[in-house]
Scaffold this motif. Structure first.
Motif, PDB file in Angstrom:
ATOM      1  N   VAL A  34     -13.935 -11.785  -8.404  1.00 15.82           N
ATOM      2  CA  VAL A  34     -13.182 -10.600  -8.001  1.00 15.82           C
ATOM      3  C   VAL A  34     -12.095 -11.003  -7.016  1.00 15.82           C
ATOM      4  N   LEU A  35     -10.992 -10.260  -7.050  1.00  9.87           N
ATOM      5  CA  LEU A  35      -9.903 -10.443  -6.105  1.00  9.87           C
ATOM      6  C   LEU A  35      -9.675  -9.113  -5.403  1.00  9.87           C
ATOM      7  N   LEU A  36     -10.012  -9.049  -4.115  1.00 11.16           N
ATOM      8  CA  LEU A  36      -9.772  -7.848  -3.322  1.00 11.16           C
ATOM      9  C   LEU A  36      -8.355  -7.878  -2.779  1.00 11.16           C
ATOM     10  N   PHE A  37      -7.801  -6.704  -2.570  1.00  7.91           N
ATOM     11  CA  PHE A  37      -6.400  -6.606  -2.162  1.00  7.91           C
ATOM     12  C   PHE A  37      -6.246  -5.627  -1.016  1.00  7.91           C
ATOM     13  N   ASN A  38      -5.463  -6.037   0.000  1.00  9.36           N
ATOM     14  CA  ASN A  38      -5.096  -5.120   1.080  1.00  9.36           C
ATOM     15  C   ASN A  38      -3.583  -5.198   1.289  1.00  9.36           C
ATOM     16  N   PRO A  39      -2.886  -4.044   1.260  1.00  9.48           N
ATOM     17  CA  PRO A  39      -1.425  -4.057   1.308  1.00  9.48           C
ATOM     18  C   PRO A  39      -0.824  -4.111   2.696  1.00  9.48           C
ATOM     19  N   GLY A  40      -1.630  -3.995   3.736  1.00 10.27           N
ATOM     20  CA  GLY A  40      -1.089  -4.023   5.083  1.00 10.27           C
ATOM     21  C   GLY A  40      -1.468  -2.782   5.860  1.00 10.27           C
ATOM     22  N   GLY A  41      -0.718  -2.525   6.909  1.00 11.57           N
ATOM     23  CA  GLY A  41      -0.996  -1.385   7.760  1.00 11.57           C
ATOM     24  C   GLY A  41      -0.974  -1.799   9.228  1.00 11.57           C
ATOM     25  N   PRO A  42      -2.062  -1.485   9.974  1.00 10.44           N
ATOM     26  CA  PRO A  42      -3.248  -0.733   9.533  1.00 10.44           C
ATOM     27  C   PRO A  42      -2.931   0.735   9.295  1.00 10.44           C
ATOM     28  N   GLY A  43      -3.767   1.340   8.453  1.00 10.38           N
ATOM     29  CA  GLY A  43      -3.607   2.738   8.112  1.00 10.38           C
ATOM     30  C   GLY A  43      -3.003   2.981   6.748  1.00 10.38           C
ATOM     31  N   LEU A  59      -6.158   1.909  -2.575  1.00 10.25           N
ATOM     32  CA  LEU A  59      -7.012   2.193  -3.723  1.00 10.25           C
ATOM     33  C   LEU A  59      -6.292   1.976  -5.037  1.00 10.25           C
ATOM     34  N   PHE A  60      -5.030   2.359  -5.114  1.00 12.24           N
ATOM     35  CA  PHE A  60      -4.293   2.300  -6.378  1.00 12.24           C
ATOM     36  C   PHE A  60      -3.714   0.923  -6.670  1.00 12.24           C
ATOM     37  N   ARG A  61      -3.796  -0.010  -5.741  1.00 14.45           N
ATOM     38  CA  ARG A  61      -3.076  -1.274  -5.860  1.00 14.45           C
ATOM     39  C   ARG A  61      -3.463  -2.138  -7.062  1.00 14.45           C
ATOM     40  N   PRO A  62      -4.708  -2.069  -7.575  1.00 13.64           N
ATOM     41  CA  PRO A  62      -4.981  -2.865  -8.776  1.00 13.64           C
ATOM     42  C   PRO A  62      -4.034  -2.573  -9.934  1.00 13.64           C
ATOM     43  N   MET A  63      -3.552  -1.331 -10.040  1.00  9.96           N
ATOM     44  CA  MET A  63      -2.613  -1.025 -11.118  1.00  9.96           C
ATOM     45  C   MET A  63      -1.296  -1.765 -10.931  1.00  9.96           C
ATOM     46  N   VAL A  64      -0.894  -1.974  -9.670  1.00  7.45           N
ATOM     47  CA  VAL A  64       0.332  -2.718  -9.397  1.00  7.45           C
ATOM     48  C   VAL A  64       0.135  -4.186  -9.732  1.00  7.45           C
ATOM     49  N   LEU A  65      -0.947  -4.771  -9.209  1.00 12.57           N
ATOM     50  CA  LEU A  65      -1.215  -6.181  -9.476  1.00 12.57           C
ATOM     51  C   LEU A  65      -1.400  -6.445 -10.963  1.00 12.57           C
ATOM     52  N   LEU A  83       5.437  -4.883  -2.547  1.00 11.27           N
ATOM     53  CA  LEU A  83       5.270  -4.684  -3.982  1.00 11.27           C
ATOM     54  C   LEU A  83       5.857  -3.340  -4.444  1.00 11.27           C
ATOM     55  N   ASN A  84       5.811  -3.139  -5.706  1.00 11.48           N
ATOM     56  CA  ASN A  84       6.286  -1.902  -6.304  1.00 11.48           C
ATOM     57  C   ASN A  84       5.274  -0.793  -6.047  1.00 11.48           C
ATOM     58  N   THR A  85       5.746   0.363  -5.573  1.00 11.10           N
ATOM     59  CA  THR A  85       4.824   1.458  -5.259  1.00 11.10           C
ATOM     60  C   THR A  85       4.941   2.598  -6.247  1.00 11.10           C
ATOM     61  N   ALA A  86       5.503   2.334  -7.413  1.00  9.22           N
ATOM     62  CA  ALA A  86       5.675   3.415  -8.380  1.00  9.22           C
ATOM     63  C   ALA A  86       4.350   3.988  -8.837  1.00  9.22           C
ATOM     64  N   ALA A  87       3.286   3.185  -8.767  1.00  7.36           N
ATOM     65  CA  ALA A  87       1.980   3.648  -9.223  1.00  7.36           C
ATOM     66  C   ALA A  87       1.155   4.258  -8.109  1.00  7.36           C
ATOM     67  N   ALA A  88       1.804   4.555  -6.990  1.00  3.40           N
ATOM     68  CA  ALA A  88       1.068   5.038  -5.828  1.00  3.40           C
ATOM     69  C   ALA A  88       0.303   6.311  -6.136  1.00  3.40           C
ATOM     70  N   GLY A  89      -0.844   6.414  -5.499  1.00  6.62           N
ATOM     71  CA  GLY A  89      -1.678   7.597  -5.655  1.00  6.62           C
ATOM     72  C   GLY A  89      -1.221   8.703  -4.737  1.00  6.62           C
ATOM     73  N   PRO A  90      -2.032   9.736  -4.558  1.00  3.89           N
ATOM     74  CA  PRO A  90      -1.647  10.851  -3.707  1.00  3.89           C
ATOM     75  C   PRO A  90      -1.546  10.441  -2.256  1.00  3.89           C
TER      76      PRO A  90
END
Length: 517
Positions: A89-98, A102-108, A362-369
Motif C-alpha cells: 500500500v502507498l499512503l498519501f498526505n497532501p500537506g497542511g496541516p488541516g 481522502l480523494f487523493r487516490p483518484m489524483v494519483l 497536484l491537480n485538484t480537479a477531483a477534489a471532494g466536498p
C-alpha cells in the motif's frame, strides 16, 4: 510455610481449572481494539469511480487511554489492477496541516506512471480532526481569523494580541477537549492503525509539505513499519513550528534579490528598472505609496503591507514581475497596463491576516466536498502547529520584540512571521516533539525555489533523517515536485525508488528545464 500451603493449593486449583489460551488467542487478548479492525469498504459516491472505495475506522482520541473516547478516521483506496505486481500500500498526505486527503487516490491513479501505480493500492485519508475524520471547529471564525497573522505595527499590536487570544479562546471553548489530541504524533499513530487494518506489515508513503513532517515522525515512531517513503518539499523538524513561519522571512530575501536581477534584465518588457537596485527601489516605493494611498482594483484595496503579505510572490520572477508591473500602472495612472492579462492578486488583499502560504499540490480537479464546518482547516491547522511543540513564547511582548528585530533583518516578511500567533495562548502540549534519532532510509525531494517549504527547510529535513537521500531540482519554483510538474527532472529518480526500493547511492542534483511562459 503451613499457612501458605492452602493458598498455594487454591492457586493451583484455579490455574488448572482455567482453559489454556492458544498463542493467537493470547496475542488477540493483548491487542487493543483499535488495532483489530477490518475496513468495511464501499463505493465512496455514486458519482465517483466504482474502484474508488471508502471506509471509516475508529481511533482513540487519546492513545494514553485507548479504551476511551474515539474519533472517526475516514480512509479511501484504489486497488492495484495488477495483483501479480502488487507490492503493498502507498499512503498519501497532501500537506497542511488541516488539508483533507481522502480523494487523493483518484489524483494519483491518473498521474502516476503505470509501472509504479500497479505496485500499490493507493490509500487516502483525512487526518484526525479534518474533513470527514471527526472535523474540529472553533465555533466559526471570521475571514480575518483564518489566516496566519498580519504585519507588526506598534500602534496596532494590542489588536494583534486580541486577535490571537480571541482565536485561542474560541477554539478552547468550542473544542478544548479534542484539540490537544489533534497532533502530528497522534496522526502518525493513526497511520499505524490504518496499516494494521489493511493487514500490512509495512506501509509506503508519499507526503508533501506538512506531510513530510508527518512521514518523518512516523519513520521515527515506527521504523520497523516504514517501507518506501517519499518526502516531497520538506519541513525541517528543527523549525517546528514557529521557525517554519520565520523561514518564509529569511528565504524570501534571496528570492527577492533573484527577482530584481531577473526583472532588470527584462526592463524593456516590465519597466521596473534597468538594474537590480532600481527594481528594488521601484518595489519599495510602491509599498510606501500603497501604505499612504491604497491601490484600488476590482473593489479591493492593496496596501503596502498587502504587497508584503505573500512571501511566495518573489519565488517566481515571472509572476512577481507581472504583479508589480500591474500594480505600479494602477498606482501611476489608475488603469492597468496596456497588454497582458490581470495577474493573480488574491494574496495581496487589504487585511493581511487573511493571507498566508497555501499548499497547492497536484491537480485538484477531483477534489471532494469542502470540509465542514467552514473553519475546520483553520482549527486543525492551529491544533497541530500549537499542539506539536511548547516552543512558542507565552509572553506577548516577546513577539513584539522579535517582530521589530526581524522586520529590520528581513524587511519583506520578517514582522509578519514573528508577530503574535494564537499559539501564545493555546493549551500546553501533551507531548514533546519527536526526536529524529533513528536511521530513516527515505527519499526527500526538493525544488530549489520552493516558496512554501524553502530549500533551507528541505535541507534541514534531509540532514535530520540519517540515512536519507535528497533529490534537488535546480531551477524548480513550485511547491511540490513529484507529479506536480511534468517536466521536473526529479520524477525519474522518485519513480525508480518507488519501483525498486533502492535509494540513490548519493544525493542527486538535476537541472530543470526553463519554465515555459
Amino acid at each position: 510455610m503451613k499457612r501458605l500451603a492452602p493458598l498455594l493449593a487454591t492457586v493451583g486449583l484455579v490455574a488448572t481449572s482455567l482453559p489454556l489460551l492458544t498463542a493467537p488467542q493470547a496475542a488477540a487478548a493483548q491487542t487493543p481494539g483499535h488495532m483489530r479492525q477490518k475496513p468495511d469498504w464501499h463505493r465512496c459516491s455514486p458519482d465517483q469511480p466504482v474502484a474508488y472505495e471508502c471506509a471509516t475506522l475508529k481511533v482513540p482520541l487519546d492513545y494514553q487511554h485507548p479504551e476511551g473516547r474515539t474519533l472517526d478516521l475516514a480512509i479511501s483506496r484504489m486497488k492495484s489492477e495488477n495483483p501479480g505486481k502488487r507490492r503493498g500500500v502507498l499512503l498519501f498526505n497532501p500537506g497542511g496541516p488541516g488539508t483533507p486527503g481522502l480523494f487523493r487516490p483518484m489524483v494519483l491513479n491518473t498521474e502516476m506512471p503505470k509501472d509504479v501505480r500497479e505496485q500499490y493500492d493507493l490509500i487516502g485519508f483525512d487526518p484526525r480532526g479534518v474533513g470527514e475524520s471527526s472535523p474540529v471547529t472553533c465555533g466559526g471564525l471570521s475571514a480575518a481569523e483564518r489566516g496566519v497573522g498580519g504585519a507588526y505595527h506598534p500602534e496596532t499590536f494590542a489588536s494583534d494580541v486580541t486577535w490571537a487570544r480571541g482565536i485561542a479562546d474560541k477554539c478552547r471553548e468550542k473544542s478544548g477537549d479534542v484539540l490537544p489530541h489533534i497532533t502530528t504524533r497522534n496522526t502518525a499513530r493513526d497511520l499505524d492503525v490504518i496499516r494494521e487494518a489493511l493487514g500490512e506489515r509495512k506501509i509506503s508513503y508519499l507526503g508533501y509539505s506538512y506531510g513530510t513532517y508527518l512521514g518523518a515522525v512516523y519513520s521515527q515512531m515506527f521504523p520497523q513499519r516504514t517501507d518506501r517513503f517519499v518526502l516531497d518539499s520538506g519541513v525541517d523538524p528543527q523549525r517546528v513550528w514557529r521557525g517554519m513561519m520565520q523561514v518564509w522571512a529569511t528565504e524570501t530575501e534571496p528570492a527577492f534579490a533573484r527577482w530584481t536581477r531577473w526583472a532588470a534584465e527584462r526592463s524593456d518588457q516590465y519597466g521596473l528598472g534597468t538594474t537590480p537596485e532600481e527594481v528594488s527601489a521601484t518595489f519599495w516605493d510602491l509599498v510606501a505609496r500603497a501604505d499612504r494611498d491604497p491601490i484600488v482594483h476590482g473593489g479591493e484595496k492593496y496596501t503596502g503591507d498587502g504587497l508584503r503579505a505573500d512571501p511566495s510572490l518573489f519565488f517566481s520572477p515571472y509572476g512577481a514581475s507581472a504583479v508589480i508591473r500591474f500594480l505600479k500602472a494602477l498606482a501611476d495612472t489608475g488603469h492597468p497596463p496596456a497588454g497582458g492579462g490581470t495577474p493573480d492578486l488574491r494574496q495581496l488583499r487589504e487585511g493581511a491576516r487573511s493571507s498566508g502560504p497555501k499548499v497547492p499540490v497536484l491537480n485538484t480537479a477531483a477534489a471532494g466536498p469542502a470540509a465542514d464546518p467552514d473553519d475546520n482547516g483553520t482549527a486543525a491547522y492551529w491544533s497541530v502547529v500549537c499542539g506539536d511543540t511548547d516552543a512558542w513564547p507565552r509572553d506577548p511582548d516577546q513577539y513584539a520584540r522579535d517582530a521589530v528585530r526581524d522586520k529590520a533583518k528581513y524587511p519583506l516578511y520578517g514582522d509578519f512571521a514573528s508577530n503574535i500567533k494564537p499559539c501564545a495562548f493555546w493549551q500546553r502540549p501533551l507531548e514533546a516533539p519527536t526526536p529524529m534519532k533513528t536511521r530513516a532510509d527515505v527519499l526527500t525531494v526538493q525544488n530549489e525555489w520552493d516558496p512554501m517549504t524553502p530549500l533551507a527547510s528541505g535541507q534541514g529535513l534531509h540532514k535530520a533523517l540519517k540515512g536519507s537521500r535528497m533529490v534537488l531540482a535546480l531551477g524548480g519554483e513550485k511547491h511540490g515536485v513529484y507529479l506536480s510538474d511534468p517536466a521536473s527532472c526529479a520524477d525519474a529518480t522518485v519513480n525508480k525508488y518507488l519501483s525498486t526500493g533502492r535509494l540513490p547511492a548519493a544525493d542527486v542534483t538535476c537541472q530543470n528545464p526553463p519554465p515555459s511562459r
